[in-house]
Design an enzyme around this catalytic site. Sequence first.
Site, PDB file in Angstrom:
ATOM      1  CG  HIS A   1      -0.402   0.356   2.508  1.00 18.98           C
ATOM      2  ND1 HIS A   1      -0.044  -0.581   3.452  1.00 18.98           N
ATOM      3  CD2 HIS A   1      -0.132   1.555   3.067  1.00 18.98           C
ATOM      4  CE1 HIS A   1       0.409   0.020   4.529  1.00 18.98           C
ATOM      5  NE2 HIS A   1       0.376   1.329   4.326  1.00 18.98           N
TER       6      HIS A   1
ATOM      7  CG  ASP B   1       0.083  -3.943   2.881  1.00 17.08           C
ATOM      8  OD1 ASP B   1       0.576  -3.508   1.824  1.00 17.08           O
ATOM      9  OD2 ASP B   1      -0.219  -3.221   3.856  1.00 17.08           O
TER      10      ASP B   1
ATOM     11  CB  SER C   1       3.100   2.166   6.010  1.00 16.73           C
ATOM     12  OG  SER C   1       1.775   2.057   6.431  1.00 16.73           O
ATOM     13  N   GLY C   2       5.279  -0.220   6.058  1.00 16.99           N
ATOM     14  CA  GLY C   2       6.340  -0.816   5.263  1.00 16.99           C
ATOM     15  C   GLY C   2       7.582  -1.169   6.047  1.00 16.99           C
TER      16      GLY C   2
END
Length: 275
Positions: free
Chosen positions: A68, A115, A209-210
């Site tokens: 994402h 994801d 995120s990530g």
Amino acid sequence: MELALVLLLGVTAVCGCGVPSYPPNTNRVVNGEEARRYSWPWQISLETFFPTCGGTLIAPNWVMTAAHCITFHTYRVVLAEHDMNKDEGPEQSLRVEKMIIHPKWNDNCPSCGNDIALLKLQTSAVLNDKVQLACLPQQGSSLSHNYPCYVTGWGRLYSGGPRAITLQQALLPVVEHSVCSQSDWWGSSAKTTIVCAGGDSKSACHGDSGGPLNCQGRDGKWYVEGVTSFVDGRGCNTPKRPTMFTRVASFIPWISEVRIDSVIHKSIKNKSCKV
């Protein structure tokens, strides 16, 4: 009932991975604190015109992040980053050559899992005492309940709060699937391809995120067991809604396949250029 979700925007182990030259400070159990400089040397900052996500260096020319996090912008990866407001010298800024999103990722269903994305760098990182590789877990391996892991990143310090200027770390104990999948927890959103960790005051937040969920193995090496994915839509620190991470151990075959295919493609391309 559908749960409101908020995406946190903003291979096997090899020798030489997961052993920082500057060991992280893991003595204090706190919600979050500034990490020791270069103690998570595989942590990267994924940037367009500004920092957007985190990620993990898993090979000199490969970074793992969340699907994402990827759009059609041109990205660069910054390694050996600590203070976002300063150029401290050891940083390496590398452009991304190729972005590969997991084929089963669905933008409209974050809780469906998958994801995860891989970024191939145009040039390989220079490995040194401040830039090193994370280890990947064995395929199918799992973590026990309350296993101590650390999330790292430059995300918001709390829901609605400011983004961190320096790299932060927070202890997030694993919440095993049998607990996380209970109806008053994440319920059916807690897939077996997802790792739940933290909860209440301990959480990742927007901008993380990530980035990696770092867990130390019995061999003393640090493994990236998760890729930071999403939290509850009501806030980063919602009770019984631990942070959700893509379970890396579930995607080892895909990671290996992508990297092997890339090597084969490069070999064929190089051969075709010979006269």
